[in-house]
Design a protein around this motif. Sequence first.
Motif, PDB file in Angstrom:
ATOM      1  N   UNK A 255      29.400  39.386  17.073  1.00 36.10           N
ATOM      2  CA  UNK A 255      28.046  39.519  16.540  1.00 36.10           C
ATOM      3  C   UNK A 255      27.207  38.365  17.067  1.00 36.10           C
ATOM      4  N   UNK A 256      26.229  38.668  17.914  1.00 38.46           N
ATOM      5  CA  UNK A 256      25.440  37.593  18.512  1.00 38.46           C
ATOM      6  C   UNK A 256      24.156  38.150  19.116  1.00 38.46           C
ATOM      7  N   UNK A 257      23.106  37.328  19.094  1.00 36.84           N
ATOM      8  CA  UNK A 257      21.860  37.637  19.794  1.00 36.84           C
ATOM      9  C   UNK A 257      21.775  36.930  21.145  1.00 36.84           C
ATOM     10  N   UNK A 258      22.803  36.168  21.498  1.00 34.14           N
ATOM     11  CA  UNK A 258      22.786  35.355  22.714  1.00 34.14           C
ATOM     12  C   UNK A 258      23.470  36.097  23.862  1.00 34.14           C
ATOM     13  N   UNK A 259      22.764  36.366  24.961  1.00 35.58           N
ATOM     14  CA  UNK A 259      23.394  37.046  26.098  1.00 35.58           C
ATOM     15  C   UNK A 259      24.583  36.278  26.648  1.00 35.58           C
ATOM     16  N   UNK A 260      25.630  36.998  26.940  1.00 31.18           N
ATOM     17  CA  UNK A 260      26.863  36.477  27.540  1.00 31.18           C
ATOM     18  C   UNK A 260      27.569  35.464  26.644  1.00 31.18           C
ATOM     19  N   UNK A 261      27.317  35.532  25.343  1.00 32.92           N
ATOM     20  CA  UNK A 261      28.156  34.774  24.420  1.00 32.92           C
ATOM     21  C   UNK A 261      29.547  35.394  24.340  1.00 32.92           C
ATOM     22  N   UNK A 262      29.689  36.598  24.889  1.00 35.99           N
ATOM     23  CA  UNK A 262      31.001  37.220  25.078  1.00 35.99           C
ATOM     24  C   UNK A 262      30.971  37.955  26.410  1.00 35.99           C
ATOM     25  N   UNK A 263      31.998  37.706  27.242  1.00 31.64           N
ATOM     26  CA  UNK A 263      32.092  38.421  28.514  1.00 31.64           C
ATOM     27  C   UNK A 263      33.534  38.542  28.949  1.00 31.64           C
ATOM     28  N   UNK A 264      33.770  39.482  29.857  1.00 29.83           N
ATOM     29  CA  UNK A 264      35.071  39.696  30.482  1.00 29.83           C
ATOM     30  C   UNK A 264      34.878  39.684  31.989  1.00 29.83           C
ATOM     31  N   UNK A 265      35.768  39.011  32.689  1.00 32.63           N
ATOM     32  CA  UNK A 265      35.645  38.838  34.137  1.00 32.63           C
ATOM     33  C   UNK A 265      37.006  39.001  34.780  1.00 32.63           C
ATOM     34  N   UNK A 266      37.065  39.831  35.823  1.00 32.20           N
ATOM     35  CA  UNK A 266      38.299  40.021  36.581  1.00 32.20           C
ATOM     36  C   UNK A 266      37.970  39.951  38.064  1.00 32.20           C
ATOM     37  N   UNK A 267      38.670  39.061  38.784  1.00 33.20           N
ATOM     38  CA  UNK A 267      38.464  38.914  40.229  1.00 33.20           C
ATOM     39  C   UNK A 267      39.815  38.968  40.928  1.00 33.20           C
ATOM     40  N   UNK A 268      39.831  39.592  42.106  1.00 33.95           N
ATOM     41  CA  UNK A 268      41.080  39.641  42.874  1.00 33.95           C
ATOM     42  C   UNK A 268      40.771  39.686  44.357  1.00 33.95           C
ATOM     43  N   UNK A 269      41.568  38.980  45.148  1.00 30.30           N
ATOM     44  CA  UNK A 269      41.481  39.017  46.597  1.00 30.30           C
ATOM     45  C   UNK A 269      42.826  39.379  47.192  1.00 30.30           C
ATOM     46  N   UNK A 270      42.809  40.214  48.225  1.00 27.72           N
ATOM     47  CA  UNK A 270      44.042  40.658  48.873  1.00 27.72           C
ATOM     48  C   UNK A 270      43.854  40.656  50.382  1.00 27.72           C
ATOM     49  N   UNK A 271      44.959  40.492  51.097  1.00 27.64           N
ATOM     50  CA  UNK A 271      44.935  40.565  52.554  1.00 27.64           C
ATOM     51  C   UNK A 271      46.301  41.029  53.034  1.00 27.64           C
ATOM     52  N   UNK A 272      46.313  41.803  54.128  1.00 23.32           N
ATOM     53  CA  UNK A 272      47.580  42.297  54.650  1.00 23.32           C
ATOM     54  C   UNK A 272      47.393  43.070  55.940  1.00 23.32           C
ATOM     55  N   UNK A 273      48.332  43.956  56.212  1.00 26.74           N
ATOM     56  CA  UNK A 273      48.331  44.727  57.448  1.00 26.74           C
ATOM     57  C   UNK A 273      47.377  45.906  57.337  1.00 26.74           C
TER      58      UNK A 273
END
Length: 484
Positions: A255-273
């Motif tokens: 419960x909040x009026x403040x933007x981004x007082x709650x967030x979820x973040x997922x980042x991934x990097x991959x490299x291969x053939x």
Amino acid sequence: MKLKKVILVLCSFVFAFNVFAQTAESSENSDASLDFSSESIEFDSKKHYFVAAGGMLLTNIVIGSWNRFGPARASWAQVYWDDIKEPWNRKIKFDRDWYWTNFVLHPYQGGLYYLAARNSNLNWFESLIVSAAGSFMWEYFFETNSPSTNDLTYTPIGGFVTGEMVYRLGLEANAKGHKILGYVANPLRLYTDPILKRAPQGPSGLLQSFSLKTGFGLAFANTWLKEPYDNCSELFPAYGSVGLDVVYDDPYGHDSNTPYSQFELSMQGSAGLGSGEGADSTEEKIMYSINIFSNGMLLARNPDFGENRDTTVGLVLEYDFMWHSFMEFSSLAPGFAIKQRINTENGSFAWQTHLAGIIMGTADYYYLRRGIFPKPDYVSCDYGYTTGAEIVEKIAYNAHSGFVFDWTVHGYAMYKYKAQKQDCDDTGWEYFAFSQASVELPVSKKVSLGLSDDFYIKYADYDNVENVFSVFNAVNFYARFKLM
């Protein structure tokens, strides 16, 4: 006038800003010292607008100087007075820049403007205005190219998203004594800390989870085309990956009026053939993938739906980015979200639904992306700008024993409109979904092993060429390290 003189004037302007700010505040802060330890910091509620503006200016000067005088000596950064003296005569256009530049580096640059403002005690809205001003200044005074429609959108809005998330993560790092990580998350502290004689101030202790995962996998893809084109099957035989998952504050019952007082973040990097297919030899030999999926609550309420149920209902902002050898897409989309967790004796079951409208997105143009059409002699790129809608569906189960099941699907309906880039591109609708499902088993309190499956399906209804139907599937084995 050459740009060196302009830069000298701007640097002097930044210095004057800061001298003025420090002089104006000297009576209030006469006993402050350059000791940034938590014991010596007193809460400072004053908003330092001059420091924020100076940080925005300095960011543009540093990045602009690097592009102009650095090793690359970019042609578009060779700005002279004649290039900028009549900004009202410069027509705004879409650009065709490198995908990574447009949809990661520009939001990050906007985030730097935003951080200068947040570090100076400005609120999120004032910081967004500073980010928009920095973007405007960059497009009109630091490039010879036409001001970019997409950059003027992605830099301030993406800057708000990335800036607010890393600002809060920086506060967490600083509160836990990880000073180096605090500066990595918030590099504008190198500018604001010495001037304000304190570290950034704000809430801490809200980080719910922060984990690193690394693993390996393989993937295959297939695309169906009508004659005279052949169907295309691709195998990506092996790749390694590393990712970061963050949950800030509890997504359920917020419960909040403040933007981004709650967030979820997922980042991934991959490299291969590589798969042996693609528009050039590098694409044929190397598989690469960078993805970012995030959502932040702009406004949230916690309705009571009964015992053992924690619910969040409110406005959300999605920022998604996928840059893969086989596919690419992005979206900035505000919308509505409902998140609920049902607590049981053995664990908890959670679900989420998000419905959002895409302010601006992108989708790859398959015929150029995979080399079906030869790359033309004139300037072109393999993606198009879009608008449309996005839906996110998530279900998850977390057992008290440590077993975790998670399945998230991002669905998109994007329209690629006319008059944005090159003649060889095409308009039309792109319908696609990206699914990520995983199971994890704990091997210790801090480590778990997991198996995940990424599935992508796309149908492109182009106006002037044959339509495309594609699928992509990747299987990953990984280890997750719970840093918090």
